[in-house]
Design a protein around this motif. Structure first.
Motif, short mmCIF file in Angstrom:
data_model
loop_
_atom_site.label_atom_id
_atom_site.label_comp_id
_atom_site.label_asym_id
_atom_site.label_seq_id
_atom_site.Cartn_x
_atom_site.Cartn_y
_atom_site.Cartn_z
N ARG A 5 -0.07 9.46 2.37
CA ARG A 5 0.42 10.55 1.54
C ARG A 5 1.06 11.63 2.43
NH1 ARG A 5 -3.45 13.80 -2.43
NH2 ARG A 5 -2.03 15.50 -2.85
N MET A 6 0.42 11.88 3.57
CA MET A 6 0.98 12.86 4.51
C MET A 6 2.35 12.40 4.98
SD MET A 6 -1.56 14.43 7.33
CE MET A 6 -3.15 13.88 6.81
N PHE A 7 2.46 11.10 5.23
CA PHE A 7 3.75 10.57 5.68
C PHE A 7 4.81 10.79 4.61
CE2 PHE A 7 6.71 6.99 5.17
CZ PHE A 7 7.52 7.23 6.27
N LEU A 8 4.48 10.42 3.37
CA LEU A 8 5.47 10.48 2.30
C LEU A 8 5.85 11.92 1.95
CD1 LEU A 8 4.00 7.62 0.09
CD2 LEU A 8 6.17 7.55 1.34
N GLU A 9 4.86 12.80 2.00
CA GLU A 9 5.14 14.19 1.63
C GLU A 9 6.06 14.90 2.62
OE1 GLU A 9 1.21 15.36 -1.04
OE2 GLU A 9 1.19 15.74 1.11
N MET A 52 0.83 -1.21 0.00
CA MET A 52 0.00 0.00 0.00
C MET A 52 0.86 1.26 0.00
SD MET A 52 -2.84 -1.27 -0.41
CE MET A 52 -3.51 0.36 -0.72
N GLN A 53 1.95 1.21 0.73
CA GLN A 53 2.85 2.37 0.74
C GLN A 53 3.42 2.62 -0.66
OE1 GLN A 53 6.67 2.05 2.90
NE2 GLN A 53 6.08 3.93 3.94
N ASP A 54 3.84 1.53 -1.31
CA ASP A 54 4.40 1.66 -2.68
C ASP A 54 3.36 2.25 -3.62
OD1 ASP A 54 6.72 0.58 -1.81
OD2 ASP A 54 6.34 -1.44 -2.61
N GLU A 55 2.12 1.78 -3.49
CA GLU A 55 1.08 2.27 -4.42
C GLU A 55 0.83 3.76 -4.24
OE1 GLU A 55 -2.44 -0.07 -4.48
OE2 GLU A 55 -1.36 -1.84 -5.20
N VAL A 56 0.78 4.20 -3.00
CA VAL A 56 0.54 5.63 -2.78
C VAL A 56 1.73 6.43 -3.31
CG1 VAL A 56 0.11 7.43 -1.06
CG2 VAL A 56 -0.97 5.19 -0.81
N ARG A 57 2.93 5.92 -3.08
CA ARG A 57 4.12 6.63 -3.57
C ARG A 57 4.08 6.72 -5.10
NH1 ARG A 57 7.48 3.31 -2.39
NH2 ARG A 57 8.20 3.79 -0.30
N ASP A 58 3.76 5.60 -5.73
CA ASP A 58 3.70 5.60 -7.20
C ASP A 58 2.67 6.60 -7.70
OD1 ASP A 58 5.59 3.70 -7.12
OD2 ASP A 58 4.27 2.02 -7.66
N SER A 59 1.51 6.61 -7.06
CA SER A 59 0.45 7.51 -7.55
C SER A 59 0.86 8.96 -7.35
CB SER A 59 -0.87 7.21 -6.84
OG SER A 59 -0.82 7.67 -5.52
N MET A 60 1.67 9.22 -6.33
CA MET A 60 2.10 10.60 -6.11
C MET A 60 3.06 11.07 -7.20
SD MET A 60 2.66 10.56 -2.03
CE MET A 60 3.59 12.08 -1.98
N HIS A 61 3.76 10.12 -7.78
CA HIS A 61 4.72 10.50 -8.82
C HIS A 61 4.08 10.68 -10.18
CE1 HIS A 61 7.95 8.72 -6.02
NE2 HIS A 61 7.76 10.00 -5.81
N ALA A 62 2.84 10.31 -10.28
CA ALA A 62 2.15 10.51 -11.56
C ALA A 62 2.05 12.01 -11.85
CB ALA A 62 0.77 9.89 -11.50
N ASN A 63 2.20 12.38 -13.13
CA ASN A 63 2.28 13.81 -13.48
C ASN A 63 1.05 14.60 -13.11
OD1 ASN A 63 4.79 13.58 -14.41
ND2 ASN A 63 4.19 13.21 -16.56
N ASN A 64 -0.10 13.98 -13.28
CA ASN A 64 -1.34 14.74 -13.11
C ASN A 64 -1.83 14.71 -11.67
OD1 ASN A 64 -1.97 12.12 -12.97
ND2 ASN A 64 -3.74 12.21 -14.37
N PHE A 65 -0.95 14.45 -10.73
CA PHE A 65 -1.39 14.31 -9.36
C PHE A 65 -1.71 15.67 -8.75
CE2 PHE A 65 -1.99 11.65 -5.91
CZ PHE A 65 -1.65 12.36 -4.78
N PRO A 66 -2.97 15.89 -8.32
CA PRO A 66 -3.28 17.20 -7.76
C PRO A 66 -2.84 17.32 -6.30
CG PRO A 66 -5.26 15.85 -7.87
CD PRO A 66 -4.12 15.01 -8.38
N LYS A 67 -2.67 18.53 -5.85
CA LYS A 67 -2.31 18.78 -4.44
C LYS A 67 -3.53 18.46 -3.58
CE LYS A 67 1.86 20.35 -4.49
NZ LYS A 67 2.67 19.18 -4.21
#
Ligand code: HEM
Length: 723
Positions: free
Chosen positions: A280-284, A247-262
């Motif tokens: 996401r809060m953790f990773l950011e 789950m952590q990997d998936e959230v990280r991957d989705s954050m790296h997608a170009n169209n990811f909104p804030k």
């Protein structure tokens, strides 16, 4: 193997006897007495006196006998039980510097005090300090954002599932909580089934009555080949880690997608995975948490998911139990719900305006505490209290079942009475009513430095979830409907009131009411909601013909009506067969596991079971009691607090059937769930269908066995869970 086992038993027994003798020989200074409590037997102490089920009732009974603080030897470990809020505060809050450790849990693979995996089970060390800070931040931030609207979103699915599968109400409620928590943890509801299972398995691992390793700790030092319980725990632990990392990997991957909104820009109904979440809060803000590794973050978030999934569904189910056994209060709640909400579902923002709903929730948590034994603390040095000696290393339990039943505070403590929070003559009443009653800072969430971090989420989930349920449904005991047998002479009288008769029938599920004939004799034990069938037939046909419009859904709600409401969120414009249709269709996954839609030809059927006649007089019959603002509260009596023991242990109390693990969850029971308002039911169904088409309500995902089976393989997968 038998030899090693026997040897281990002898060694453990010898150590316990020696320790016990040494303890007994320790002389206390003259001004100190040992705490009172049952004597017990050598080696095992009082283990043999504990009942298989609802063990907290025995501790409650001992509390009545020995007072507000007493001790029990359980297999060589000194357990101190506290049965009054003031004593728990004196020790666990005011002396929290020495009362905030946690006991060792033998059945877990890694030492719960130092592994850094589960915040609620850790000792007070550096990992606990930083993870607790992290927990506070993620809770505060998500609460400020009204928990991102996730409870409101999932409450639509909850209501729809209750409408279509009422007999699986407990699954619907557990799924509601698990989905909200999954969204909060990782921004998506698809891991909710896996999260539920992770929670169940961990619950087995930590419950004294669960994993064998907690009853016979020595087996955890045997090789896995010789101890299946140890092998089970090893697989549970591996699976959990893999799940959290995935789950952590998936959230990280989705954050790296170009169209990811804030986060602030992410609208509620944007595509899954672009949502705000604790991960996401953790990773950011990774560096600011000071965690030793990403894995620590994966556990810090995953543990919160588990904590939520484990606990909140229990009071939702107890709420149903309460409403069925104390039907006289239901109209008060419905009055508030209808007055404040009208034809919309509740939101977090309605909290201040709905004291009755809050009172129902608060009283449910008091009446059937989800963690009746409390979560234990450990005292790290010798202490004295009111002339009693509390030895270092004692396991301290704030016994919530008893604390919630203090007869001086809770008059008639065994009664479920929400009015005690709403009427000034009760000692529990508190103003202002736009704030009280509240479940925050309530003893059920613990004491001192270890107080629960999830009170806000719990309140939001229960408020929105149960408020939605009350908005759409009424519930009642599963009793057979009175048979309508008409004697010739009574017929004219009934025939004179067809409107009344029709109204009563219509109050049940729309479409459920059979064509009303006053001469009908009710015989069937199953009723079929054929309008739901109609709905799915219509939709299935549309799917087959591929003629769905991207945002248009047709829903026929009632068998008796010819109408079918067509909603078009784009103002009714017909998009024809353009690409958006295909897009919408491709996002609409239909399979047999789907909670509400089946493949064409296999339509789900709503059944309301009508029970066989109830036993003559159950211990909890309260129909005579009428809630009345003018009613004086009953006087406290010494006997009041003992009646729980009498009721549940001597007579069969139908409200005392729980699963036996650390969290007390009522076992499923039969009751009648009735839709109160057809228009609201239609609205829910429309919203559900719109969101389903938009891809919002995805199916739960399977992580093991190539995504096809939860059983998985030797390495990872679901273990058996007995509850
Ligand atoms: C009905 C719902 C819940 C109940 C009854 C409950 C109860 C408790 C209790 C009794 C404790 C131990 C307090 C103590 O040791 O004095 C605790 C701790 C904790 N709870 Fe909850 N809880 C609930 C929901 C949640 C939720 C939804 C979350 C998070 C999403 C959560 C997160 C935690 C955490 C992180 C701790 C550990 C605090 C620490 O040890 O420092 N809880 N909870």
């Amino acid at each position: 193997m038998a030899y090693i086992t026997l040897l281990s038993v002898i060694v453990v027994a010898a150590v316990i006897i020696i320790v016990e003798r040494l303890e007994r020989n320790k002389r206390l200074p003259g001004y100190l007495r040992p705490l009172p409590g049952p004597k017990g037997l050598p080696v095992i102490g009082s283990v043999h006196e504990l009942p298989e089920r609802n063990s907290w009732m025995k501790f409650h009974e001992w509390g009545e006998k020995y007072g507000s603080i007493y001790q029990v030897n359980l297999a060589g470990v000194n357990h101190v039980w506290i049965t009054r809020d003031s004593v728990a505060h004196d020790l666990l809050s005011k002396r929290s510097a020495i009362y905030s450790d946690r006991p060792f849990i033998p059945a877990l693979e890694q030492d719960n005090r130092t592994s850094g995996q589960y915040l609620p089970l850790m000792s007070r060390n550096d990992k606990w300090t930083r993870q607790r800070k992290f927990a506070k931040q993620i809770m505060d931030t998500s609460e400020k954002a009204s928990f991102y609207g996730y409870p409101e979103l999932e409450s639509i699915r909850l209501l729809f599932e209750l409408m279509t599968k009422p007999l699986e109400y407990n699954v619907a409620m557990e799924s509601f909580i698990a989905r909200v928590t999954s969204r909060l943890a990782w921004g998506t509801a698809t891991p909710s089934d896996e999260l539920k299972q992770r929670a169940r398995e961990l619950l087995v691992g930590v419950s004294p009555s669960g994993a064998l390793g907690n009853k016979l700790p020595f087996i955890m030092s045997l090789p896995e080949q010789l101890a299946s319980a140890k092998a089970w725990e090893a697989r549970r632990s591996r699976t959990e880690k893999k799940f959290f990392e995935t789950m952590q990997d998936e959230v990280r991957d989705s954050m790296h997608a170009n169209n990811f909104p804030k986060p602030a820009a992410a609208p509620l109904f944007s595509a899954p995975r672009s949502r705000p979440s604790w991960m996401r809060m953790f990773l950011e803000r990774k560096p600011s948490w000071g965690f030793a590794s990403e894995l620590e973050g994966a556990f810090a978030v995953g543990m919160h998911g588990i904590a939520g999934a484990l606990t909140i569904a229990a009071p939702m189910q107890s709420f149903c139990l309460a409403l069925c056994h104390y039907p006289q209060y239901q109209p008060i709640l419905h009055e508030e719900v209808d007055r404040v909400l009208g034809d919309r579902m509740p939101t977090f923002e309605d909290m201040a305006h709905m004291p009755v709903l809050r009172a129902f929730i608060r009283e449910t948590l008091r009446w059937r505490p989800p963690v009746p034994t409390g979560i234990p603390h450990e005292v790290i040095q010798d202490d004295m209290y009111n002339g009693y000696h509390i030895p270092a290393g004692s396991v301290i339990h704030p016994l919530e079942w008893s604390i919630s039943r203090d007869p001086k505070v809770f008059l008639e403590p065994d009664e479920w009475n929400p009015m005690r929070w709403l009427e000034a003559q009760y000692p529990t009443y508190q103003e202002p009513l736009n704030k009280y009653p509240t479940i925050t800072q309530y003893s059920q969430f613990g004491y001192g430095r270890r107080i629960c971090q999830g009170m806000g989420v719990t309140e939001a989930d229960l408020f929105v979830g149960l408020g939605s349920v009350a908005w759409l449904f009424s519930m009642g005991k599963d009793e057979p409907e009175p048979e309508v047998v008409l004697e010739p002479e009574t017929e004219p009288e009934i025939m004179q009131q067809p409107a009344l008769y029709q109204a009563q029938a219509e109050e049940r599920l729309p479409g459920l009411s059979p064509p009303v004939s006053p001469t009908t004799k009710t015989r069937s034990h199953h009723r079929v909601l054929s309008s739901e069938q109609l709905f799915f037939e219509q939709n299935a046909e549309r799917i087959k013909r591929r003629s769905w419009r991207s945002s248009e859904v047709s829903f026929a709600c009632s068998q008796g009506e010819e109408e079918s409401s067509t909603i078009s969120s784009d103002g009714g414009s017909d998009v024809g067969d353009a690409d958006p249709i295909k897009t919408a269709l491709s996002r609409l996954t239909l399979n047999r596991n789907d909670s509400a839609i089946s493949i064409p030809g296999e339509f789900p059927v709503l059944r309301i079971e009508v029970a066989p006649p109830a036993p003559p007089a159950t211990p909890l019959e309260h129909k005579s009691r009428q809630p009345s603002p003018a009613r004086s509260p009953p006087q406290a009596s010494a006997s009041a607090s003992t009646s729980a023991v009498d009721k549940s242990m001597d007579k069969e109390d139908p409200t005392m059937n729980f699963s036996t693990l650390l969290i007390a969850k009522p076992l499923p029971f039969k009751f009648n769930l009735q839709i109160r308002n057809k228009e609201r039911a239609r609205m829910v169904a429309r919203k559900w269908a719109e969101l389903k088409v938009e891809g919002e309500f995805e199916d739960a995902r399977i992580y093991w066995g190539d995504g096809k089976s939860t059983a998985g393989n030797k390495e990872f997968g679901w273990g058996e869970v007995c509850t």
